[in-house]
Design a protein around this motif. Structure first.
Motif, PDB file in Angstrom:
ATOM      1  N   LEU A  70       2.575   1.251   4.989  1.00  0.00           N
ATOM      2  CA  LEU A  70       1.716   0.439   4.118  1.00  0.00           C
ATOM      3  C   LEU A  70       2.444  -0.141   2.916  1.00  0.00           C
ATOM      4  O   LEU A  70       2.054  -1.176   2.384  1.00  0.00           O
ATOM      5  N   VAL A  71       3.487   0.563   2.476  1.00  0.00           N
ATOM      6  CA  VAL A  71       4.035   0.319   1.144  1.00  0.00           C
ATOM      7  C   VAL A  71       5.491  -0.121   1.221  1.00  0.00           C
ATOM      8  O   VAL A  71       6.269   0.420   1.999  1.00  0.00           O
ATOM      9  N   GLN A  99       3.847  -5.893   6.884  1.00  0.00           N
ATOM     10  CA  GLN A  99       2.974  -5.821   8.065  1.00  0.00           C
ATOM     11  C   GLN A  99       1.499  -5.605   7.745  1.00  0.00           C
ATOM     12  O   GLN A  99       0.653  -5.740   8.635  1.00  0.00           O
ATOM     13  N   VAL A 100       1.175  -5.255   6.491  1.00  0.00           N
ATOM     14  CA  VAL A 100      -0.243  -5.105   6.132  1.00  0.00           C
ATOM     15  C   VAL A 100      -0.857  -6.501   6.011  1.00  0.00           C
ATOM     16  O   VAL A 100      -0.380  -7.321   5.222  1.00  0.00           O
ATOM     17  N   ILE A 111      -1.428  -2.870  -2.340  1.00  0.00           N
ATOM     18  CA  ILE A 111      -2.474  -2.190  -1.554  1.00  0.00           C
ATOM     19  C   ILE A 111      -2.799  -0.834  -2.179  1.00  0.00           C
ATOM     20  O   ILE A 111      -1.898  -0.129  -2.648  1.00  0.00           O
ATOM     21  N   GLY A 112      -4.078  -0.503  -2.196  1.00  0.00           N
ATOM     22  CA  GLY A 112      -4.519   0.805  -2.667  1.00  0.00           C
ATOM     23  C   GLY A 112      -4.356   1.814  -1.539  1.00  0.00           C
ATOM     24  O   GLY A 112      -4.739   1.541  -0.401  1.00  0.00           O
ATOM     25  N   VAL A 113      -3.772   2.980  -1.838  1.00  0.00           N
ATOM     26  CA  VAL A 113      -3.529   4.018  -0.820  1.00  0.00           C
ATOM     27  C   VAL A 113      -4.144   5.333  -1.297  1.00  0.00           C
ATOM     28  O   VAL A 113      -3.945   5.743  -2.446  1.00  0.00           O
ATOM     29  N   ARG A 114      -4.880   5.972  -0.380  1.00  0.00           N
ATOM     30  CA  ARG A 114      -5.528   7.228  -0.745  1.00  0.00           C
ATOM     31  C   ARG A 114      -5.549   8.184   0.440  1.00  0.00           C
ATOM     32  O   ARG A 114      -5.797   7.776   1.568  1.00  0.00           O
TER      33      ARG A 114
END
Ligand code: TXA
Ligand code: MG
Length: 312
Positions: A70-71, A99-100, A111-114
């Motif tokens: 994601l990052v 790729q996101v 992007i927010g990641v949790r």
């Protein structure tokens, strides 16, 4: 479209893997999930929720290895937060990988990641075999859902599946922290407090209002968390004269008799109960909800943030 209700994590994950939208429990509120790499499935989330197109989504992960999908890169502060807190009611905003799809981030380059701290959520995410973007599973503008029944009320026949779990523990949405620059900035307050974050990265601060950061967190601009009833903040129930068709939630015991009353033993208990109480009041056609204010410390800070937005 019929919404499939299930307690089976496998069945729910099958809907998601086939390009569907699936509501699932977390420790904060229920989320409405889609595969982060499936732009068509993501588009269905925005339609179902009637969500403004410029409001980005949070990607949920079950394993640390998914972060690199994601990052683009982690700042030292982000690395420390991940090590100290994940899984937790904490979302880190980070530079997104190529790729996101932009559909997931509403065209932002972050992007927010949790990683949710919830056994069913983590099992579901693992079974999906992909990070899952999920906003709260309510109609845009309504209080976030803390039960599967609340999801059903807002989104029945608008989404593919609801994974039925228990009422959520925290009751308010995650703390959102932007971690792209030198000093981490809190964009949305939640159960992980400024003090918690500063213990790990002392430079952490609140984002000032109307700065580049808050403009970059479009969700903060929209009207939020509002029941149909009018929300009125009071410091003590003694101030209330008009109890007809009214609800009361707070930490003092009122002398008056309201149509619905919820007395909470702590700010944490109040946060846990608030959105469910809003919906219960609406179900009873209550016209006014009196909410007692609390001290703005610990969970009280996030609670007062949501109460002010609801009363706005
Ligand atoms: O607890 C939670 O965070 C729940 C559960 C389901 O995980 N999710 C949730 O999502 O509350 P949502 O979409 O209702 O709220 C996401 C918030 C919004 O205020 C949005 O603007 C902000 O996070 N956000 C998401 N991605 C962002 C980004 N890349 N940059 C800035 N803000 C972001
Ligand atoms: Mg939301």
């Amino acid at each position: 479209m019929k919404t499939y209700l299930t307690k089976s994590i496998k069945d729910a994950a099958r809907y998601l893997k086939n390009g569907g939208t699936v509501a699932f429990p977390t420790e904060t509120v229920y989320g409405l999930g889609a595969n982060v790499f499936d732009a068509e499935a993501i588009a269905k989330i925005f339609v179902a929720k009637q969500r403004p197109a410029d409001n980005p989504l949070i990607a949920h992960i079950a394993d640390f290895e998914q972060i690199e999908l994601l990052v683009l890169r982690l700042t030292p502060a982000a690395e420390r937060f991940i090590a100290a807190f994940f899984p937790a009611p904490l979302t880190l905003v980070l530079p997104k990988s190529a790729q996101v799809p932009l559909a997931a981030t509403a065209n932002l380059d972050t992007i927010g990641v949790r990683m949710p701290n919830h056994a069913v959520a983590l099992d579901f995410l693992r079974e999906c075999q992909t990070p899952v973007v999920a906003p709260s599973a309510n109609l845009s503008g309504k209080p976030s859902p803390t039960t599967w029944q609340a999801v059903y009320e807002d989104l029945n026949e608008r989404i593919d599946c609801i994974l039925q779990g228990e009422q959520t523990e925290v009751g308010l949405e995650s703390t959102v922290v932007e971690c792209t620059g030198d000093a981490p900035l809190i964009l949305r307050v939640g159960a992980i407090t400024l003090e918690d974050l500063q213990r790990v990265v002392p430079e952490t601060a609140f984002a000032a209002k109307d700065t580049a950061q808050t403009v970059r967190s479009p969700g903060l601009r929209y009207k939020h968390y509002t029941p149909n009833a009018k929300v009125i903040l009071i410091s003590s129930p003694d101030e209330i004269n008009d109890v007809e068709n009214a609800g009361f939630i707070g930490m003092s015991v009122p002398l008056q008799i309201f149509t619905l009353t919820k007395i909470c033993v702590s700010a944490t208990d109040y946060a846990h109960s608030l959105f469910a109480f809003f919906r219960e009041c609406d179900a009873h056609n209550i016209k006014k909800i009196y909410c007692q204010t609390v001290a703005e410390q610990g969970m009280g800070l996030a609670l007062m943030d949501r109460l002010r937005r609801a009363a706005f």
